[in-house]
Design a protein around this motif. Structure first.
Motif, short mmCIF file in Angstrom:
data_model
loop_
_atom_site.label_atom_id
_atom_site.label_comp_id
_atom_site.label_asym_id
_atom_site.label_seq_id
_atom_site.Cartn_x
_atom_site.Cartn_y
_atom_site.Cartn_z
N TYR A 107 -13.34 2.26 -7.07
CA TYR A 107 -12.22 3.09 -6.09
C TYR A 107 -12.75 5.04 -4.87
CZ TYR A 107 -8.88 0.89 -8.01
OH TYR A 107 -7.96 -0.45 -8.69
N TYR B 16 2.39 0.97 -13.68
CA TYR B 16 1.42 1.47 -14.33
C TYR B 16 1.59 2.80 -14.29
CZ TYR B 16 -2.02 -2.55 -14.15
OH TYR B 16 -1.84 -4.20 -14.21
N PHE C 171 -8.76 1.49 -3.51
CA PHE C 171 -9.14 0.22 -4.36
C PHE C 171 -10.37 -0.22 -3.01
CE2 PHE C 171 -9.54 -3.86 -5.79
CZ PHE C 171 -10.13 -4.80 -4.85
N GLY D 291 -3.43 -11.42 -6.22
CA GLY D 291 -5.07 -10.63 -5.79
C GLY D 291 -5.73 -10.26 -6.05
N ASN D 292 -5.17 -9.22 -6.93
CA ASN D 292 -5.52 -8.38 -8.64
C ASN D 292 -6.08 -7.32 -7.69
OD1 ASN D 292 -6.49 -8.43 -10.94
ND2 ASN D 292 -8.75 -8.66 -11.09
N GLN D 293 -5.16 -6.76 -6.62
CA GLN D 293 -5.75 -5.54 -6.12
C GLN D 293 -4.16 -4.37 -6.64
OE1 GLN D 293 -6.29 -5.11 -2.11
NE2 GLN D 293 -7.38 -6.82 -1.96
N PHE D 294 -4.92 -2.66 -6.78
CA PHE D 294 -4.61 -2.24 -6.97
C PHE D 294 -4.41 -0.61 -6.52
CE2 PHE D 294 -3.95 -2.70 -11.49
CZ PHE D 294 -4.96 -4.40 -11.97
N GLY E 26 -4.21 9.38 -4.33
CA GLY E 26 -4.70 8.80 -5.21
C GLY E 26 -5.58 7.97 -5.09
N PRO E 27 -6.49 6.81 -5.81
CA PRO E 27 -7.67 5.99 -5.72
C PRO E 27 -7.51 4.81 -4.84
CG PRO E 27 -7.22 6.08 -7.99
CD PRO E 27 -6.00 7.21 -7.44
N PHE F 128 -2.66 2.92 -5.95
CA PHE F 128 -2.25 4.25 -6.77
C PHE F 128 -1.36 5.19 -5.68
CE2 PHE F 128 -4.25 3.68 -10.08
CZ PHE F 128 -5.33 2.99 -10.15
N GLY F 129 -0.14 5.69 -5.56
CA GLY F 129 0.11 7.03 -5.37
C GLY F 129 -0.18 8.17 -5.13
N PHE G 101 -0.02 9.65 -12.22
CA PHE G 101 -0.50 8.63 -10.65
C PHE G 101 1.06 7.41 -10.94
CE2 PHE G 101 -3.25 10.90 -8.24
CZ PHE G 101 -3.93 11.88 -9.06
N ARG H 138 0.01 -3.53 -9.30
CA ARG H 138 -0.95 -4.58 -8.89
C ARG H 138 -0.05 -5.76 -8.18
NH1 ARG H 138 -1.58 -9.66 -11.69
NH2 ARG H 138 -3.69 -10.23 -11.51
N TYR I 131 -13.98 -3.09 -10.92
CA TYR I 131 -13.12 -1.62 -9.82
C TYR I 131 -14.35 -1.08 -9.23
CZ TYR I 131 -9.95 -5.35 -11.89
OH TYR I 131 -8.94 -5.80 -12.36
N TYR J 173 2.52 -5.44 -12.24
CA TYR J 173 2.80 -5.19 -13.07
C TYR J 173 2.87 -3.58 -12.36
CZ TYR J 173 1.28 -7.85 -16.53
OH TYR J 173 1.45 -8.95 -17.27
N TYR K 239 2.26 0.75 -19.41
CA TYR K 239 2.32 -0.12 -17.58
C TYR K 239 3.52 -0.75 -18.17
CZ TYR K 239 -0.43 -4.01 -20.71
OH TYR K 239 -0.03 -4.67 -21.94
N LEU L 249 -5.24 5.52 -18.24
CA LEU L 249 -3.87 4.76 -18.75
C LEU L 249 -2.75 5.45 -19.59
CD1 LEU L 249 -2.91 2.41 -17.10
CD2 LEU L 249 -4.03 1.08 -19.77
N GLU M 69 -12.91 -10.08 -4.00
CA GLU M 69 -11.87 -9.12 -3.10
C GLU M 69 -13.04 -7.43 -2.45
OE1 GLU M 69 -8.52 -11.23 -3.64
OE2 GLU M 69 -9.03 -8.97 -2.72
N GLU N 74 0.94 -1.23 -0.26
CA GLU N 74 0.08 -0.19 -0.11
C GLU N 74 0.78 1.18 -0.07
OE1 GLU N 74 -3.32 -2.45 2.71
OE2 GLU N 74 -3.12 0.08 3.32
N GLN O 189 -7.01 -1.26 -17.04
CA GLN O 189 -8.06 -1.16 -15.98
C GLN O 189 -8.33 0.17 -16.82
OE1 GLN O 189 -8.68 -1.06 -11.75
NE2 GLN O 189 -6.69 -1.16 -12.16
N TYR P 67 -0.73 6.26 -15.43
CA TYR P 67 -1.94 7.08 -15.24
C TYR P 67 -1.41 8.69 -15.17
CZ TYR P 67 -4.29 2.48 -14.47
OH TYR P 67 -4.73 1.32 -14.63
N ARG Q 19 -6.43 -8.96 -16.66
CA ARG Q 19 -5.24 -8.69 -15.15
C ARG Q 19 -4.57 -7.11 -15.29
NH1 ARG Q 19 -4.90 -13.60 -11.21
NH2 ARG Q 19 -6.69 -14.64 -11.48
N TYR R 202 -13.61 -5.42 -6.02
CA TYR R 202 -13.62 -5.59 -7.40
C TYR R 202 -14.49 -6.98 -7.52
CZ TYR R 202 -11.21 -9.14 -10.33
OH TYR R 202 -10.99 -10.52 -11.13
#
Lengths: 110, 112
Positions: free
Chosen positions: B35, A33, B45, A95-98, B42-43, A100-101, A88, A92, B33, A31, A48, A45, B56, A2, B101, A35, B98, B48
């Motif tokens: 956010y 990214y 989460f 668990g597929n959570q993203f 920033g966004p 962001f800064g 930003f 990723r 998703y 990954y 990435y 986007l 999630e 995080e 986005q 933005y 995956r 999902y």
């Protein structure tokens, strides 16, 4: 996964290169990214990079990834006034959570 | 289909009221998703979905928040008993894989 950090502000002159930096803490990032967010708009986007790469170039954009130092950068060549926005970085994680800064506000001076 | 759409774009409500936001993803995008973005941040989460299954949920998503995607297409995010701290931009994004986005324009919520 995080803690994604960016400097808050960057100013450059039109035609110069911009370099926006980002650090992250989660070594399991798959990954990373970049933005762009313009006032009143959603996130767009830009590009990435997969975590096993160290560089990716896409027209005026160059992404550099130093996985050892968990450092990501975005270089914009020939910066234009239309590039003024908040940028930003995001990661990723499994668990597929993203995550962001906080965003870097880029101001391009004509 | 030109992108992710969200409705409404702006919502002003009084503290204690319930609000519901809608997100329509890009056609055939099976991942969706939500956010939350506050000023200068920033966004963050929230949750999902893959198809209709909510896979999630962030610990940021308190019991007052609920999200659904009943048919695996559009999604709704409901906030019950809104508080002033809920004031934020709520962003929806969709993807077909995956990796990438695509974000909608967001719903800006103001709780008075």
């Amino acid at each position: 996964g995080e803690d994604v950090e960016q400097s808050l502000f960057l100013s450059v002159r039109e035609g110069d290169s911009s370099v926006i930096n980002c650090t992250y803490t989660d070594s399991s990032s798959t990954y990373l990214y970049w933005y762009k967010q313009e006032p009143g708009a959603g996130l767009q986007l830009l590009t990435y990079i997969f975590s096993n790469m160290d560089m990716k170039q896409d027209q005026r954009l160059t992404v550099l990834l130093n996985k050892k130092d968990k450092h990501l950068s975005l270089r914009i060549a020939d910066t234009q006034t239309g590039d003024s926005a908040i940028y930003f970085c995001a990661e990723r994680v499994p668990g597929n959570q993203f995550y962001f800064g906080t965003g870097t506000s880029l101001t391009v001076i004509p | 289909d030109t992108g992710v759409s969200q409705d409404p774009r702006h919502k002003i409500t009084k503290r204690g009221q319930n609000v519901t936001f809608r997100c329509d993803p890009i056609s055939e995008h099976n991942r969706l998703y939500w956010y939350r973005q506050t000023l200068g941040q920033g966004p963050e989460f929230l949750t999902y979905f893959q198809n209709e299954a909510q896979l999630e949920k962030s610990r940021l998503l308190s019991d007052r928040f609920s999200a659904e995607r009943p048919k695996g297409s559009f999604s709704t995010l409901e906030i019950q008993r809104t508080e002033q701290g809920d004031s934020a931009m709520y962003l929806c994004a969709s993807s077909i894989d995956r990796v990438e986005q695509f974000f909608g324009p967001g719903t800006r919520l103001t709780v008075l």
